[in-house]
Design a protein around this motif. Structure first.
Motif: not given
Length: 385
Positions: A175-187
């Motif tokens: 779950t944390v990895e998905r959240a961090l990849r979303t953060l990365k995708g947001n810039g």
């Protein structure tokens, strides 16, 4: 005075004046050390302070009881003060007398946690463990996302321009990895590292900690605290921490102080390393880097990502009847253990037979091979992958 000496002295003063005018002159950094409270006694504090004094890179300011050897250092005594060590340390940080401090068991506010630093035994690589004490959030997965930002801040302050990040394979890791990849995708710029195991990925196993597969290992603070103790004290049988640089600086949004933590079992080498860690953080402008990173992360919707990780209110659920049983050989990894049964129920709702299981790298969903692609799509749409 010989003319050559006069010219040399004149040049020194001119260089200092130019440095002040250009803004490049830096005052000598001072790092505080609270000397009371160690289970190993005052002798370890004494030896560590003298080791730093001999190296002569920066100054140590002692904070605590009166001891004979304090005369060799700047010393702020608690003997005739109505303030304890922590209060004196805070006032010295506030007025700029010290640029950082090493202390024991400091009560950080909620929202702040510490990033430890160890040397991995396999290849001698430095590894930042984010985090080791303190609580960035009462919600575990939120805390681990914030811990990742804290680890990046510590590593960048120490001079690593693009630190690699991995998430330890504990509860919530996927779950944390998905959240961090979303953060990365947001810039927000996160460089994900790779596990050294054959299947790779940013989820780390124990082997990766020993080899130092990444620069920053993300975990919850309780796990990180245990890891620090194991890395620090395994060579001494647990009685005396000999390795690493302690539990590190408290970092969090809007937190400015450079306060590094050691344990009551930290020996001389760890205290020396912790003082050097605090010095490097001061030199690298920890507070400035922290503000910059948190501003960038918030711009990439860090707050909303964390809000989405809050536990959902409990609702009454109906048991879904399983479809007809099938042979299941296709393994779908990457789902958190606490979400396994919900994921299975979702696939049953879609008339795909599935079972939960545990593979060598963590929880898995098992489906028939003919349903593998469809099952993965459903799980992704349901935010389980």
């Amino acid at each position: 005075m010989p003319n050559q000496v006069k010219q040399t002295v004149k040049k020194v003063f001119e260089d200092v004046a130019d440095a002040i005018d250009n803004g490049t002159f830096e005052q000598r950094i001072k790092i505080g050390l609270t000397i009371d409270g160690s289970e190993l006694g005052l002798e370890v504090m004494k030896q560590a302070a003298y080791a730093i004094k001999q190296a002569n890179q920066f100054d140590v300011v002692l904070i605590g009881q009166d001891v004979p050897w304090a005369k060799d250092f700047q010393h702020v005594s608690t003997a005739n003060s109505d303030q304890n060590e922590y209060q004196l340390m805070e006032s010295l940080l506030a007025d700029g007398t010290i640029d950082g401090c090493v202390t024991l068991h400091y009560p950080f506010p909620i929202g702040v946690s510490t990033v430890g630093k160890v040397v991995t035994p396999a290849f001698g690589r430095e590894l930042f463990i984010a985090t080791t004490t303190g609580t960035t959030s009462a919600v575990r997965n939120q805390a681990m996302v914030l811990n990742a930002v804290n680890g990046i801040i510590a590593a960048k302050t120490m001079g690593i321009a693009k630190p690699t990040v991995g998430i330890l394979n504990v509860e919530g890791a996927n779950t944390v990895e998905r959240a961090l990849r979303t953060l990365k995708g947001n810039g927000y710029d996160i460089a994900f590292g790779e596990s050294q195991r054959a299947d790779g990925g940013a989820i780390l196993r124990g082997n990766d900690l020993l080899t130092g597969s990444v620069d920053v290992a993300v975990c919850d603070s309780l796990t990180g605290n245990i890891l620090m103790k194991l890395f620090s004290a395994y060579a001494s049988g647990g009685q005396y921490e000999t390795l690493g640089a302690g539990y590190g600086p408290g970092i969090g949004a809007d937190y400015d102080n450079n306060i590094c933590i050691i344990s009551r079992a930290s020996g001389v080498p760890v205290i020396v390393n912790a003082l050097n860690y605090a010095y490097q953080l001061a030199k690298g402008h920890l507070a400035t880097i922290s503000k910059q990173e948190y501003a960038q992360a918030k711009q990439a919707q860090l707050d909303q990502i964390c809000a989405d990780l809050k536990p959902k209110a409990a609702t009454e659920t109906k048991t879904v009847e399983a479809p007809a049983k099938e042979v299941v050989t296709d393994q779908i990894p990457g789902i958190d253990v606490i979400e396994m049964e919900d994921a299975v129920q979702l696939l049953w709702q879609k008339q795909i037979y599935a079972e939960s299981g545990m593979g060598c790298t963590g929880p898995i969903i098992l489906v028939n091979e003919k349903n593998g692609e469809k099952a993965r799509k459903i799980l992704k749409e349901g935010a389980y992958l």
